[in-house]
Scaffold this motif. Structure first.
Motif, PDB file in Angstrom:
ATOM      1  N   GLN A 303       0.808  -1.217   0.000  1.00 60.00           N
ATOM      2  CA  GLN A 303       0.000   0.000   0.000  1.00 60.00           C
ATOM      3  C   GLN A 303       0.842   1.269   0.000  1.00 60.00           C
ATOM      4  O   GLN A 303       0.349   2.350  -0.337  1.00 60.00           O
ATOM      5  CB  GLN A 303      -0.939   0.014   1.209  1.00 60.00           C
ATOM      6  N   ASP A 304       2.128   1.144   0.354  1.00 64.36           N
ATOM      7  CA  ASP A 304       3.025   2.303   0.400  1.00 64.36           C
ATOM      8  C   ASP A 304       4.112   2.219  -0.658  1.00 64.36           C
ATOM      9  O   ASP A 304       5.185   2.812  -0.499  1.00 64.36           O
ATOM     10  CB  ASP A 304       3.675   2.403   1.787  1.00 64.36           C
ATOM     11  N   ALA A 305       3.835   1.501  -1.747  1.00 61.60           N
ATOM     12  CA  ALA A 305       4.887   1.264  -2.743  1.00 61.60           C
ATOM     13  C   ALA A 305       4.313   1.257  -4.149  1.00 61.60           C
ATOM     14  O   ALA A 305       3.102   1.197  -4.356  1.00 61.60           O
ATOM     15  CB  ALA A 305       5.593  -0.065  -2.450  1.00 61.60           C
ATOM     16  N   VAL A 306       5.220   1.283  -5.122  1.00 61.04           N
ATOM     17  CA  VAL A 306       4.858   1.106  -6.527  1.00 61.04           C
ATOM     18  C   VAL A 306       5.399  -0.240  -6.979  1.00 61.04           C
ATOM     19  O   VAL A 306       6.496  -0.641  -6.603  1.00 61.04           O
ATOM     20  CB  VAL A 306       5.440   2.240  -7.408  1.00 61.04           C
ATOM     21  N   ILE A 307       4.596  -0.968  -7.745  1.00 60.17           N
ATOM     22  CA  ILE A 307       5.093  -2.174  -8.395  1.00 60.17           C
ATOM     23  C   ILE A 307       5.366  -1.798  -9.841  1.00 60.17           C
ATOM     24  O   ILE A 307       4.509  -1.231 -10.534  1.00 60.17           O
ATOM     25  CB  ILE A 307       4.103  -3.360  -8.282  1.00 60.17           C
ATOM     26  N   SER A 308       6.569  -2.078 -10.279  1.00 56.12           N
ATOM     27  CA  SER A 308       7.040  -1.634 -11.584  1.00 56.12           C
ATOM     28  C   SER A 308       7.396  -2.856 -12.420  1.00 56.12           C
ATOM     29  O   SER A 308       8.317  -3.600 -12.084  1.00 56.12           O
ATOM     30  CB  SER A 308       8.264  -0.734 -11.390  1.00 56.12           C
ATOM     31  N   PHE A 309       6.650  -3.081 -13.488  1.00 56.39           N
ATOM     32  CA  PHE A 309       6.828  -4.253 -14.339  1.00 56.39           C
ATOM     33  C   PHE A 309       7.733  -3.943 -15.529  1.00 56.39           C
ATOM     34  O   PHE A 309       7.679  -2.846 -16.100  1.00 56.39           O
ATOM     35  CB  PHE A 309       5.483  -4.734 -14.881  1.00 56.39           C
ATOM     36  N   GLY A 310       8.532  -4.924 -15.926  1.00 55.08           N
ATOM     37  CA  GLY A 310       9.339  -4.815 -17.125  1.00 55.08           C
ATOM     38  C   GLY A 310       9.517  -6.184 -17.756  1.00 55.08           C
ATOM     39  O   GLY A 310       9.686  -7.173 -17.050  1.00 55.08           O
ATOM     40  N   GLY A 311       9.483  -6.252 -19.082  1.00 50.62           N
ATOM     41  CA  GLY A 311       9.639  -7.531 -19.766  1.00 50.62           C
ATOM     42  C   GLY A 311       8.481  -7.793 -20.701  1.00 50.62           C
ATOM     43  O   GLY A 311       7.388  -7.245 -20.542  1.00 50.62           O
ATOM     44  N   GLU A 317      -1.083  -6.564 -20.838  1.00 55.14           N
ATOM     45  CA  GLU A 317      -1.904  -6.028 -19.749  1.00 55.14           C
ATOM     46  C   GLU A 317      -2.717  -7.113 -19.049  1.00 55.14           C
ATOM     47  O   GLU A 317      -2.841  -7.127 -17.820  1.00 55.14           O
ATOM     48  CB  GLU A 317      -2.833  -4.935 -20.278  1.00 55.14           C
ATOM     49  N   ALA A 318      -3.271  -8.033 -19.814  1.00 51.79           N
ATOM     50  CA  ALA A 318      -4.111  -9.072 -19.212  1.00 51.79           C
ATOM     51  C   ALA A 318      -3.302  -9.954 -18.268  1.00 51.79           C
ATOM     52  O   ALA A 318      -3.801 -10.387 -17.224  1.00 51.79           O
ATOM     53  CB  ALA A 318      -4.770  -9.919 -20.305  1.00 51.79           C
ATOM     54  N   TYR A 319      -2.063 -10.230 -18.616  1.00 54.08           N
ATOM     55  CA  TYR A 319      -1.208 -11.064 -17.757  1.00 54.08           C
ATOM     56  C   TYR A 319      -0.815 -10.287 -16.502  1.00 54.08           C
ATOM     57  O   TYR A 319      -0.796 -10.851 -15.404  1.00 54.08           O
ATOM     58  CB  TYR A 319       0.027 -11.496 -18.541  1.00 54.08           C
ATOM     59  N   LYS A 321      -2.597  -8.076 -15.090  1.00 59.58           N
ATOM     60  CA  LYS A 321      -3.780  -8.048 -14.243  1.00 59.58           C
ATOM     61  C   LYS A 321      -3.943  -9.354 -13.474  1.00 59.58           C
ATOM     62  O   LYS A 321      -4.343  -9.348 -12.304  1.00 59.58           O
ATOM     63  CB  LYS A 321      -5.029  -7.766 -15.074  1.00 59.58           C
ATOM     64  N   MET A 322      -3.629 -10.480 -14.128  1.00 61.17           N
ATOM     65  CA  MET A 322      -3.705 -11.763 -13.429  1.00 61.17           C
ATOM     66  C   MET A 322      -2.761 -11.778 -12.230  1.00 61.17           C
ATOM     67  O   MET A 322      -3.119 -12.250 -11.142  1.00 61.17           O
ATOM     68  CB  MET A 322      -3.349 -12.910 -14.384  1.00 61.17           C
ATOM     69  N   ILE A 323      -1.545 -11.257 -12.422  1.00 59.55           N
ATOM     70  CA  ILE A 323      -0.572 -11.211 -11.326  1.00 59.55           C
ATOM     71  C   ILE A 323      -1.056 -10.292 -10.220  1.00 59.55           C
ATOM     72  O   ILE A 323      -1.006 -10.637  -9.024  1.00 59.55           O
ATOM     73  CB  ILE A 323       0.801 -10.756 -11.856  1.00 59.55           C
ATOM     74  N   LEU A 324      -1.562  -9.119 -10.596  1.00 58.00           N
ATOM     75  CA  LEU A 324      -2.045  -8.161  -9.601  1.00 58.00           C
ATOM     76  C   LEU A 324      -3.263  -8.701  -8.857  1.00 58.00           C
ATOM     77  O   LEU A 324      -3.399  -8.495  -7.637  1.00 58.00           O
ATOM     78  CB  LEU A 324      -2.384  -6.829 -10.279  1.00 58.00           C
ATOM     79  N   ASP A 325      -4.154  -9.379  -9.576  1.00 58.50           N
ATOM     80  CA  ASP A 325      -5.326  -9.977  -8.923  1.00 58.50           C
ATOM     81  C   ASP A 325      -4.899 -11.048  -7.919  1.00 58.50           C
ATOM     82  O   ASP A 325      -5.467 -11.143  -6.818  1.00 58.50           O
ATOM     83  CB  ASP A 325      -6.271 -10.582  -9.969  1.00 58.50           C
ATOM     84  N   ALA A 326      -3.912 -11.854  -8.291  1.00 56.09           N
ATOM     85  CA  ALA A 326      -3.426 -12.901  -7.379  1.00 56.09           C
ATOM     86  C   ALA A 326      -2.765 -12.276  -6.151  1.00 56.09           C
ATOM     87  O   ALA A 326      -2.912 -12.784  -5.028  1.00 56.09           O
ATOM     88  CB  ALA A 326      -2.454 -13.817  -8.107  1.00 56.09           C
ATOM     89  N   LEU A 327      -2.061 -11.165  -6.333  1.00 60.40           N
ATOM     90  CA  LEU A 327      -1.471 -10.460  -5.190  1.00 60.40           C
ATOM     91  C   LEU A 327      -2.554  -9.859  -4.307  1.00 60.40           C
ATOM     92  O   LEU A 327      -2.461  -9.900  -3.071  1.00 60.40           O
ATOM     93  CB  LEU A 327      -0.524  -9.363  -5.688  1.00 60.40           C
ATOM     94  N   ALA A 328      -3.593  -9.310  -4.935  1.00 55.71           N
ATOM     95  CA  ALA A 328      -4.696  -8.710  -4.167  1.00 55.71           C
ATOM     96  C   ALA A 328      -5.395  -9.757  -3.304  1.00 55.71           C
ATOM     97  O   ALA A 328      -5.812  -9.467  -2.170  1.00 55.71           O
ATOM     98  CB  ALA A 328      -5.685  -8.042  -5.115  1.00 55.71           C
ATOM     99  N   GLU A 329      -5.524 -10.981  -3.838  1.00 56.71           N
ATOM    100  CA  GLU A 329      -6.135 -12.054  -3.048  1.00 56.71           C
ATOM    101  C   GLU A 329      -5.323 -12.363  -1.792  1.00 56.71           C
ATOM    102  O   GLU A 329      -5.860 -12.855  -0.802  1.00 56.71           O
ATOM    103  CB  GLU A 329      -6.289 -13.308  -3.904  1.00 56.71           C
ATOM    104  N   LYS A 330      -4.036 -12.049  -1.839  1.00 55.18           N
ATOM    105  CA  LYS A 330      -3.179 -12.251  -0.673  1.00 55.18           C
ATOM    106  C   LYS A 330      -3.101 -11.012   0.207  1.00 55.18           C
ATOM    107  O   LYS A 330      -2.350 -10.974   1.187  1.00 55.18           O
ATOM    108  CB  LYS A 330      -1.760 -12.636  -1.139  1.00 55.18           C
ATOM    109  N   GLY A 331      -3.874  -9.973  -0.169  1.00 59.29           N
ATOM    110  CA  GLY A 331      -3.919  -8.754   0.626  1.00 59.29           C
ATOM    111  C   GLY A 331      -2.894  -7.712   0.244  1.00 59.29           C
ATOM    112  O   GLY A 331      -2.687  -6.739   0.976  1.00 59.29           O
TER     113      GLY A 331
END
Length: 360
Positions: A303-311, A317-319, A321-331
């Motif tokens: 909540q106090d950080a930026v996640i920065s993707f590269g590659g 975008e859809a992939y 989102k899948m990663i971010l959704d899985a992280l959100a499920e873990k809080g």
């Protein structure tokens, strides 16, 4: 001139971007490989120097046709510089290369000259968000790795890392993982069907992968995957391209077929593969996240950080989102989400922004 320089030194190319004080790109150039682990210090210096000189030529209007000498003959045009160098993984390597770069640019060793591993460039978006000081950089291409950072006065302090172990040991979330998981699930469906009356459900992905290897039977994939790496002397014009690849590439090269089948054709099997790999990758990233305490002082609160993707893979975008959704499920829900498709440009802009903030 008060210019801000960022150099992304990689195994295949050197990318240089120069910004002015306002963060506008005024110069850029591409050069040859500059992975420090593969070159002598002199060859590394030459590759970097030539590319920076080419970028400086584009900073004038009209662009200069003359070589811009380095080290500078007078005052340095650079207010600050940031080098992200592949092959630099230790303080000793940083200490070895920094004096050379200092002389090359006419910049003193210190806060105006930052030298680190190239993954650090993914932390650059922190400098564009003044209300945070932490970043998690996630690379998902052929391989996968996640690294957490905290901004300090002189660049970024690496807090933790997970992954990036290479294809034999891991590389979760990357192209090799996607290709391997696709083959595993295809074979697993065939195994399960062996005890049922009905065959496996038809799959566009299965059809495409069989066609890639020139096969008609799923279980023949096992032979194709495990076949030894090819010997250059044993290749003939009749050798199928997929069998001229080393084993790692036979699997990682399947990733585009998985993405096509999942995102364009909504193939259920392909979608399951991407959900599986993204969930596994998210679990790995989550190792870096949480409330820090005495026993785990380097955890980062999402909540106090930026996640920065590269590659290339996480560039879809859809992939992401899948990663971010899985992280959100873990809080773990990040305050900011960025995709860095041009690390040198993002680094140069972030460098200019950070020095502007210090002046304010």
């Amino acid at each position: 001139m008060s210019l801000y320089l960022c150099v992304d030194c990689g195994g295949s190319k050197t990318s240089v971007v120069i910004c002015d004080q306002a963060g506008n790109i005024v110069g850029r150039a591409l050069g040859g490989p500059s992975n420090f682990a593969y070159l002598s210090l002199q060859d590394f210096r030459t590759a970097v120097s030539l590319t920076i000189s080419d970028a400086l030529k584009t900073c004038t209007s009209p662009p200069s046709i003359d070589l811009v000498p380095l080290p500078p003959t007078g005052d340095t045009p650079f207010a600050a510089a940031w080098f992200g160098v592949s092959g630099i993984d230790s303080p000793a390597a940083v200490a070895e290369v920094t004096p050379t770069l200092s002389v090359l640019l006419g910049l003193p060793v210190g806060p105006r000259l930052s030298v680190a591993n190239d993954t650090h460039l993914l932390a650059a978006p922190v400098r564009m968000h003044p209300d945070i000081s932490h970043a998690v950089g996630v690379i998902g291409g052929t391989g996968g790795i996640a690294v957490s950072f905290k901004e300090i006065e002189v660049g970024f302090d690496q807090l933790g890392r997970v992954g990036g172990w290479g294809w034999i040991l891991g590389d979760e979330g990357g192209g090799f993982h996607v290709g391997r998981e696709a083959v595993r699930q295809i074979v697993q469906e065939t195994d399960s069907a062996s005890v049922r009356a009905a065959p496996p459900a038809e799959s566009i992905l299965t059809k495409r992968i069989l066609e890639r290897f020139g096969l008609t039977s799923v279980l023949d994939i096992l032979v194709a995957i495990h076949m030894p790496d090819p010997s250059p002397s044993g290749l003939t014009p009749q050798t199928l391209p997929q069998f001229s690849m080393v084993r790692e590439k036979r699997l990682s090269s399947l990733a585009p077929l998985v993405f096509q089948s999942a995102l364009e054709d909504a193939d259920p099997l392909a979608l399951r593969v991407l959900r599986s790999t993204s969930t596994t990758f998210a679990s790995q990233i989550a190792i870096l996240l949480g409330e820090s305490d005495k026993e785990t002082p380097n955890l980062v609160k999402a909540q106090d950080a930026v996640i920065s993707f590269g590659g290339s893979l996480v560039g879809v975008e859809a992939y992401r989102k899948m990663i971010l959704d899985a992280l959100a499920e873990k809080g773990h829900i990040f305050r900011y989400v960025e995709f860095v498709d041009d690390a040198a440009a993002t680094g140069a802009k972030g460098l200019a922004a950070s020095f502007a903030a210090k002046k304010d």
